[in-house]
Design an enzyme around this catalytic site. Sequence first.
Site, PDB file in Angstrom:
ATOM      1  N   ILE A  12      13.577 -26.670 -18.010  1.00  0.00           N
ATOM      2  CA  ILE A  12      14.047 -27.218 -19.459  1.00  0.00           C
ATOM      3  C   ILE A  12      13.449 -25.943 -20.588  1.00  0.00           C
ATOM      4  O   ILE A  12      14.112 -25.807 -21.527  1.00  0.00           O
ATOM      5  CB  ILE A  12      13.180 -28.594 -19.708  1.00  0.00           C
ATOM      6  N   GLY A 110       8.224 -35.783 -19.162  1.00  0.00           N
ATOM      7  CA  GLY A 110       7.273 -36.268 -18.182  1.00  0.00           C
ATOM      8  C   GLY A 110       5.854 -36.661 -18.561  1.00  0.00           C
ATOM      9  O   GLY A 110       5.092 -37.135 -17.877  1.00  0.00           O
ATOM     10  N   SER A 139      12.833 -38.537 -21.424  1.00  0.00           N
ATOM     11  CA  SER A 139      13.683 -38.016 -20.313  1.00  0.00           C
ATOM     12  C   SER A 139      15.050 -37.899 -20.319  1.00  0.00           C
ATOM     13  O   SER A 139      15.670 -38.706 -21.108  1.00  0.00           O
ATOM     14  CB  SER A 139      13.143 -38.885 -18.913  1.00  0.00           C
ATOM     15  N   CYS A 140      15.735 -37.306 -19.422  1.00  0.00           N
ATOM     16  CA  CYS A 140      17.153 -37.298 -19.182  1.00  0.00           C
ATOM     17  C   CYS A 140      17.897 -38.595 -19.270  1.00  0.00           C
ATOM     18  O   CYS A 140      18.580 -38.777 -20.014  1.00  0.00           O
ATOM     19  CB  CYS A 140      17.507 -36.214 -18.242  1.00  0.00           C
ATOM     20  N   ASN A 141      17.351 -39.232 -18.537  1.00  0.00           N
ATOM     21  CA  ASN A 141      18.003 -40.668 -18.049  1.00  0.00           C
ATOM     22  C   ASN A 141      17.811 -41.458 -19.415  1.00  0.00           C
ATOM     23  O   ASN A 141      18.808 -42.246 -19.577  1.00  0.00           O
ATOM     24  CB  ASN A 141      17.501 -41.307 -16.906  1.00  0.00           C
ATOM     25  N   ARG A 168      19.597 -37.820  -8.807  1.00  0.00           N
ATOM     26  CA  ARG A 168      19.712 -36.547  -8.305  1.00  0.00           C
ATOM     27  C   ARG A 168      18.006 -36.372  -7.463  1.00  0.00           C
ATOM     28  O   ARG A 168      17.348 -36.612  -8.174  1.00  0.00           O
ATOM     29  CB  ARG A 168      20.321 -35.324  -8.873  1.00  0.00           C
ATOM     30  N   HIS A 194      12.652 -46.959 -16.084  1.00  0.00           N
ATOM     31  CA  HIS A 194      13.372 -46.323 -16.916  1.00  0.00           C
ATOM     32  C   HIS A 194      13.680 -47.478 -18.245  1.00  0.00           C
ATOM     33  O   HIS A 194      13.923 -47.313 -19.448  1.00  0.00           O
ATOM     34  CB  HIS A 194      14.619 -46.087 -16.229  1.00  0.00           C
ATOM     35  N   HIS A 220      22.723 -37.141 -12.404  1.00  0.00           N
ATOM     36  CA  HIS A 220      22.358 -38.550 -12.102  1.00  0.00           C
ATOM     37  C   HIS A 220      23.799 -39.283 -12.424  1.00  0.00           C
ATOM     38  O   HIS A 220      24.414 -38.754 -13.417  1.00  0.00           O
ATOM     39  CB  HIS A 220      21.375 -39.103 -13.015  1.00  0.00           C
ATOM     40  N   GLN A 301      20.947 -33.597 -16.023  1.00  0.00           N
ATOM     41  CA  GLN A 301      19.539 -33.699 -16.135  1.00  0.00           C
ATOM     42  C   GLN A 301      19.019 -32.363 -16.858  1.00  0.00           C
ATOM     43  O   GLN A 301      18.111 -32.474 -17.578  1.00  0.00           O
ATOM     44  CB  GLN A 301      18.783 -34.031 -14.887  1.00  0.00           C
TER      45      GLN A 301
HETATM   46  P1  NAD Z   1      10.027 -26.921 -14.080  1.00  0.00           P
HETATM   47  O1  NAD Z   1       8.837 -27.224 -13.128  1.00  0.00           O
HETATM   48  O2  NAD Z   1      11.334 -26.630 -13.862  1.00  0.00           O
HETATM   49  O3  NAD Z   1       9.122 -25.979 -15.201  1.00  0.00           O
HETATM   50  C1  NAD Z   1       7.923 -26.235 -15.621  1.00  0.00           C
HETATM   51  C2  NAD Z   1       7.466 -24.804 -15.815  1.00  0.00           C
HETATM   52  O4  NAD Z   1       6.094 -24.807 -16.346  1.00  0.00           O
HETATM   53  C3  NAD Z   1       7.340 -23.994 -14.742  1.00  0.00           C
HETATM   54  O5  NAD Z   1       7.658 -22.622 -14.720  1.00  0.00           O
HETATM   55  C4  NAD Z   1       5.776 -24.021 -14.410  1.00  0.00           C
HETATM   56  O6  NAD Z   1       5.519 -22.704 -13.590  1.00  0.00           O
HETATM   57  C5  NAD Z   1       5.169 -23.961 -15.480  1.00  0.00           C
HETATM   58  N1  NAD Z   1       3.763 -24.386 -15.963  1.00  0.00           N
HETATM   59  C6  NAD Z   1       3.104 -25.352 -15.074  1.00  0.00           C
HETATM   60  N2  NAD Z   1       1.837 -25.279 -15.379  1.00  0.00           N
HETATM   61  C7  NAD Z   1       1.831 -24.452 -16.817  1.00  0.00           C
HETATM   62  C8  NAD Z   1       0.943 -24.464 -17.829  1.00  0.00           C
HETATM   63  N3  NAD Z   1      -0.435 -24.845 -17.691  1.00  0.00           N
HETATM   64  N4  NAD Z   1       1.142 -23.549 -18.780  1.00  0.00           N
HETATM   65  C9  NAD Z   1       2.454 -22.995 -18.906  1.00  0.00           C
HETATM   66  N5  NAD Z   1       3.240 -23.287 -18.145  1.00  0.00           N
HETATM   67  C10 NAD Z   1       3.008 -23.994 -16.766  1.00  0.00           C
HETATM   68  O7  NAD Z   1       9.942 -28.413 -14.787  1.00  0.00           O
HETATM   69  P2  NAD Z   1      11.051 -28.920 -15.950  1.00  0.00           P
HETATM   70  O8  NAD Z   1      12.079 -29.575 -15.066  1.00  0.00           O
HETATM   71  O9  NAD Z   1      11.545 -27.814 -16.817  1.00  0.00           O
HETATM   72  O10 NAD Z   1      10.406 -29.964 -16.587  1.00  0.00           O
HETATM   73  C11 NAD Z   1       9.560 -29.996 -17.899  1.00  0.00           C
HETATM   74  C12 NAD Z   1       9.458 -31.073 -18.435  1.00  0.00           C
HETATM   75  O11 NAD Z   1      10.739 -31.570 -18.980  1.00  0.00           O
HETATM   76  C13 NAD Z   1       8.847 -32.299 -17.647  1.00  0.00           C
HETATM   77  O12 NAD Z   1       8.216 -33.140 -18.760  1.00  0.00           O
HETATM   78  C14 NAD Z   1      10.026 -32.957 -17.184  1.00  0.00           C
HETATM   79  O13 NAD Z   1       9.631 -34.348 -16.780  1.00  0.00           O
HETATM   80  C15 NAD Z   1      11.078 -33.072 -18.431  1.00  0.00           C
HETATM   81  N6  NAD Z   1      12.285 -33.091 -18.035  1.00  0.00           N
HETATM   82  C16 NAD Z   1      12.875 -32.471 -16.870  1.00  0.00           C
HETATM   83  C17 NAD Z   1      14.324 -32.481 -16.629  1.00  0.00           C
HETATM   84  C18 NAD Z   1      14.787 -32.115 -15.282  1.00  0.00           C
HETATM   85  O14 NAD Z   1      15.789 -32.768 -14.956  1.00  0.00           O
HETATM   86  N7  NAD Z   1      14.338 -30.817 -14.896  1.00  0.00           N
HETATM   87  C19 NAD Z   1      15.098 -33.413 -17.573  1.00  0.00           C
HETATM   88  C20 NAD Z   1      14.675 -33.613 -18.802  1.00  0.00           C
HETATM   89  C21 NAD Z   1      13.091 -34.029 -19.090  1.00  0.00           C
END
Ligand code: NAD
Length: 336
Positions: A12, A110, A139-141, A168, A194, A220, A301
Amino acid sequence: MIKVGVNGYGVIGRRIADAVVLQPDMVLKGIAKVRADYKARLAKEKNYDLYAADDKSLKSFSEVGLNPKGVLNDLLEEVDVVVDATPGGIGAQNNPIYQKFNKKAIFEGGEKHALTGFSFVTQCNFNDAIGKRSIRVVSCNTTALCRVLNALDQGFKIKRARVVIVRRAADPDDTKRGPIDAVVLDPVALPSHHGPDVRTVLPNIDIVTMALKIPTTNMHLHSLIVSVKEKVNEDKVRDVLRNTTRILLLNSKEGIDSTAKVIDMAREIGRPRNDLYEVPVWEDSIKVVDDEIYFYIGVHQEAIVIPENMDAIRALIGGYSKEESIGITNKTLGIR
Ligand code: NAD
């Protein structure tokens, strides 16, 4: 120009950073990361200012010659808004730092609703978010369900919504969670989380959800049954959805009969990383039986929350109407 920093540069965070660069009223002041990996190197190649999450990370960046500009605290000095795109739960740990620096902050799905007390989906509650210190982009959903249910509620007044979510199992780059060969009941004890999450944005919608996880990374898929109070037919449903921004009607007669084909279409229209910011709705799945509307939607997502993050930044800063922000975001991201 609104000065934006992005903390967390994964699925993201990378997309948010790239989208910020496209906004005519925003400037990306930098991104903060934990690991000195290929994503950090590529961010540097894009001329993004790189910051280490903390002193320990700073050392590892310097060891591989990436030489960040500083640590998260230095980035915070530079920004009006920080977008926290770290893994779920880490944002809550970071919040006191943002508060200490008196910075506006956006968190992702998250995190828990209670962290900010305000869960955001542009079309549903942009105006209520104006001027807040912090909000959570859901969230995405939840984003997909809120866009679609809000439109149907405005069109026909929803009695209740019942949704089965086929999730997914992992994002395409995620090798930790796979490979798997199963359909996972996620959760077994119903309902899934959800429905309550939708109600953090749309408190008046009666919604119950169930979710299954399957071995795919593309998208999804939700199947919805929505009962409404007003007289409805398939044409009226199609019209309401067609006239709602960030919802895209697809038709299987064109051969789009799977999530794989949706992503292929996004690739074909030249979206970066195949990103589909809109909620695809299969218009030929729409069926009305008595007061119930049946249909399928998809959720990319990795992409769907990116427009919401741009609008969330503007809402926190203030001075924009919902329509203005949607207009700028849609234009810059190529949302038709
Ligand atoms: P991700 O794991 O792909 O990316 C998170 C990044 O943050 C990683 O590169 C990690 O190394 C880094 N990180 C970890 N601890 C850290 C810290 N203390 N300081 C700075 N960076 C740090 O995760 P994501 O999928 O991008 O998810 C991020 C947020 O977006 C979450 O809240 C998730 O629920 C939400 N989200 C994810 C999706 C999805 O499908 N991937 C969709 C919608 C929302």
